[in-house]
Design an enzyme around this catalytic site. Structure first.
Site, PDB file in Angstrom:
ATOM      1  N   SER A 138       0.825  -1.207   0.000  1.00  0.00           N
ATOM      2  CA  SER A 138       0.000   0.000   0.000  1.00  0.00           C
ATOM      3  C   SER A 138       0.857   1.254   0.000  1.00  0.00           C
ATOM      4  O   SER A 138       1.966   1.271   0.549  1.00  0.00           O
ATOM      5  CB  SER A 138      -0.894   0.021   1.240  1.00  0.00           C
ATOM      6  OG  SER A 138      -1.535   1.276   1.366  1.00  0.00           O
ATOM      7  N   TYR A 151      -1.671   0.520  10.318  1.00  0.00           N
ATOM      8  CA  TYR A 151      -1.801  -0.159   9.025  1.00  0.00           C
ATOM      9  C   TYR A 151      -0.593   0.154   8.142  1.00  0.00           C
ATOM     10  O   TYR A 151       0.016  -0.734   7.539  1.00  0.00           O
ATOM     11  CB  TYR A 151      -3.097   0.318   8.362  1.00  0.00           C
ATOM     12  CG  TYR A 151      -3.321  -0.126   6.941  1.00  0.00           C
ATOM     13  CD1 TYR A 151      -3.750  -1.412   6.647  1.00  0.00           C
ATOM     14  CD2 TYR A 151      -3.141   0.759   5.877  1.00  0.00           C
ATOM     15  CE1 TYR A 151      -3.989  -1.814   5.343  1.00  0.00           C
ATOM     16  CE2 TYR A 151      -3.375   0.366   4.566  1.00  0.00           C
ATOM     17  CZ  TYR A 151      -3.796  -0.921   4.302  1.00  0.00           C
ATOM     18  OH  TYR A 151      -4.027  -1.297   3.011  1.00  0.00           O
TER      19      TYR A 151
END
Lengths: 247, 445
Positions: A138, A151
């Site tokens: 990501s 995250y």
């Protein structure tokens, strides 16, 4: 069917996983779906098999059960030619800050589990001398930011892990590809206001993965190129400036 | 979340709570928590059929295919799968859908709820005739399977029932074998309405597909002139004869044209549409011999222009689609065309075709001729439509609920004699007061 290739999609019930499996199936690849939720897994399995007519098998996988990975891989009908890992858990930043167990779950789901699973596959691919591993990481891993660093840190770990694997395995015939989708319109982001020009559809991510695999170059890529200048800028912002931003 | 919803005609726009269950099991929970709801597919009904009075249950996430039974020739799929997805998946394996409407962007659930018809309705019936079984979540939350054999009365109410018996979550329907994805098309230009109707009637006996385009601007002796398009699924032998070397399975190409903005309302006027129609008619009249047309351009020509509904300007448009019993069809259609031409609200699309019986209690088709006209929404439109509706009622016809946004309860009741039986089933399954769309509230269903 000796020339039929097989792809293993880890996280096959997610929107990106489903789109990726379908993309490979449309190109005639046999598909192995690995997913935690058996009912959802069967729903996607039947869908792809019905749409494309290719064989699709379903395999139960819990990304937090790292001890079980060997058995899952040994249970596959065949060692796949390509494995794509799209497993991820966004979680809620505030909840992760307050609850260490939740933070650990986010870290383990995004980093520990995927890294160990891909490592187990890498050993099998290297022994065969061939194979492609695609890890979906990501842009959140490019720099830790206030809004989602639990995250983001886990994804940063995964990005670094994939880079290391790519380095190690290139000379062993195994191609490792990192894909950073940026914003994607999925269940994970449902209800979030996402800016159109930098937001991809799941099938766009699937197409990027499939093409990168077909080219066979070990590399890291953003699904939409616009993310490269954005993330380069965010990474290069001096800390005093960065601290004043709200990202 | 409150959202402004509208149908494909973009009239009317009404606020409704949009709820989007992700799988069939969640539909029950969503239904149980609310009243005044109706299910919605891809929003291709033109008016207010898929807008809930209070809540709208969007079922596009139920988009998984489940099983292709090649021996029985059936597909089972969740109700949110679109027709285009089915064709994309199955045409390469030699299957087609035996009843398709004018757009591929409808969901299977919507095709059932409107008992959609195609250009072959006179020969093979509407989609409802090919449905083998349905899964329906009843208003009380019970999940039932119904078919022509099981719970047959409920099945007949659900076919063409506009979602008013509960949410359709899964559909099993019959497919047809085709050799290619091409249509062998013949075009017959017609000088006036009587000829158009006669050519259509003669075509019924011999052609699988038949439809007439009408020049809605033509008046006087040319009233109702048009072009009749006849079609057959092309065989491999047809391809070899007409276009050797052609790929027998043309893939759908995404639309290249698009309406990315609203045209100002006045752009479509008698002059611009008249000029277009004149060219179109002359082209049809100059066509000789059979031609090949890819499935997508034959069945879904308007899908080639993304968001073509924006052509009618920001206020939207309505589609007036009626069916008139055959014996009086010519007079009624002529009068409707005269009034629309006289009103000067140029209709870009005017289509005439034959229909046979429908398959559900509220199905639109009945033996006769159906005329569809797109009419831009203006101050005068409601009065024009009310006048057309009176003609339809006098002729013993009815209006298509999937297109409707304006008809009165009286017009509706006159056209749908099975309404009493439909209401009785609604009472029996507890749908009254629970399953309510803007359309059902407007018409008192």
């Amino acid at each position: 069917m000796a020339d039929t290739k097989t792809v293993l999609v880890l996280g096959g019930t997610s929107d990106i996983g489903r789109a990726t499996a379908l993309r490979y199936a449309e190109a005639g690849w046999a598909v192995q779906l690995a997913a935690r939720d058996a009912a959802e897994g069967e729903r996607v399995r039947a869908d792809i098999a019905t749409r494309t007519g290719v064989p699709v098998t379903l395999h139960r996988l819990d990304i937090l059960d790292t001890a079980g990975f060997g058995a899952v891989l040994d249970g596959l009908p065949a060692l796949p030619d390509t494995a794509v890992c799209v497993i991820g858990l966004l979680g809620e930043q505030a909840r992760s800050e307050a609850d260490p167990a939740e933070a650990a779950r986010v870290m383990r789901s995004n980093f520990e589990g995927p890294a160990l699973l891909l490592e187990a596959l890498a050993a099998r691919f290297a022994a065969r001398g061939r194979g492609t591993l695609v890890g979906v990481s990501s842009v959140a891993g490019d720099r830790g930011r206030a809004s989602n660093y639990v995250y983001g840190a886990a994804k940063a770990g995964l990005t670094a892990y994939l880079a290391g694997m790519r380095h190690r395995l290139a000379r062993l015939g195994v191609t490792v590809i990192t894909v950073k989708p940026g914003f994607v319109r999925t269940r994970m982001t449902a209800g979030m206001p996402l800016p159109g020009p930098v937001t991809a559809a799941p099938r766009e991510v699937a197409e990027a993965i499939f093409r990168a695999d077909a080219r066979g170059r070990p590399r890291s890529l953003y699904v939409r190129r616009v993310w490269w200048p954005i993330m380069t800028l965010i990474r290069l912002l001096p800390e005093p400036v960065f601290l004043r931003t709200r990202l | 979340m409150m959202t402004d919803l509208c149908g494909w005609g973009r009239y009317p726009r009404l606020a409704s709570d949009l709820l989007e269950p992700r799988r069939a099991e969640e539909v029950r929970q969503v239904q149980a928590a609310r009243t005044g709801w109706v299910a919605r597919g891809n929003g291709r009904a033109y008016g207010d059929a898929a807008i809930g009075l209070e809540a709208t249950i969007g079922l596009r996430a139920l988009d998984r295919m489940r099983h292709l039974d090649e021996a029985a020739g059936t597909l089972t799929a969740e109700a949110g799968v679109t027709l285009g997805e089915v064709i994309d998946a199955l045409l390469p394996r030699g299957w087609f859908v035996p009843a398709v409407p004018g757009t591929q962007y409808v969901t299977l659930g919507g095709m059932v709820a409107s008992d959609v018809h195609g250009k072959n309705h006179h020969a093979t019936g509407g989609f409802g005739a090919h449905v083998r079984a349905l899964t329906l979540v009843l208003p009380g939350g019970e999940v039932v399977r119904c078919s022509p054999q099981e719970k047959a009365a409920l099945f007949r109410a659900t076919i063409g029932g506009q979602g008013l018996t509960g949410s359709i979550t899964e559909v099993t329907f019959g497919l047809m074998r085709v050799e290619t994805g091409w249509i062998r098309q013949r075009t017959i230009a017609t000088p006036d309405l009587a000829t158009t109707i006669r050519v259509l009637a003669e075509a019924e006996a011999e052609a699988t597909y038949s439809v007439a385009w009408i020049d809605s601007v033509a008046r006087g002796a040319r009233l109702g002139r048009g072009a009749v398009f006849l079609g057959e699924h092309a065989t491999r032998a047809d391809l070899a004869e007409l276009a050797p070397g052609t790929d027998p399975r043309p893939r759908h190409r995404p639309a290249r044209l698009g309406m990315s903005f609203d045209l100002p309302g006045f752009t479509l006027n008698r002059l611009s549409v008249g000029a277009f129609n004149e060219l179109y008619w002359r082209k049809a009249a100059a066509t000789r011999g059979p031609q090949l047309s890819a499935w997508s351009s034959y069945f879904f020509p308007l899908d080639g222009i993304t968001d073509w509904n924006r052509m009618y300007g920001p206020r939207g448009f309505v589609q007036h689609q009626c069916v008139i019993p055959a014996p009086v069809a010519q007079d009624a259609v002529a009068e409707i065309l005269r009034r629309v031409a006289a009103a000067g609200t140029a209709s870009f699309l005017a289509v005439l075709k034959s229909l046979a019986h429908g398959h559900g209690l509220l199905s639109f088709p009945m033996p006769g001729l159906t005329l569809a006209l797109d009419i831009r929404m203006t101050e005068e439109t409601p009065a024009l439509l009310a006048g057309l509706d009176r003609l339809v009622v006098e002729a013993g016809g009815r209006l298509y609920l999937a297109k409707d946004a304006c008809q009165s309860p009286a017009t509706f009741e006159a056209g749908y004699p099975a309404l009493g039986a439909f209401r009785a089933i609604r009472r029996e399954i507890g749908a009254e007061g629970r399953v309510t769309s803007r359309l059902s509230a407007r018409l008192g269903i």
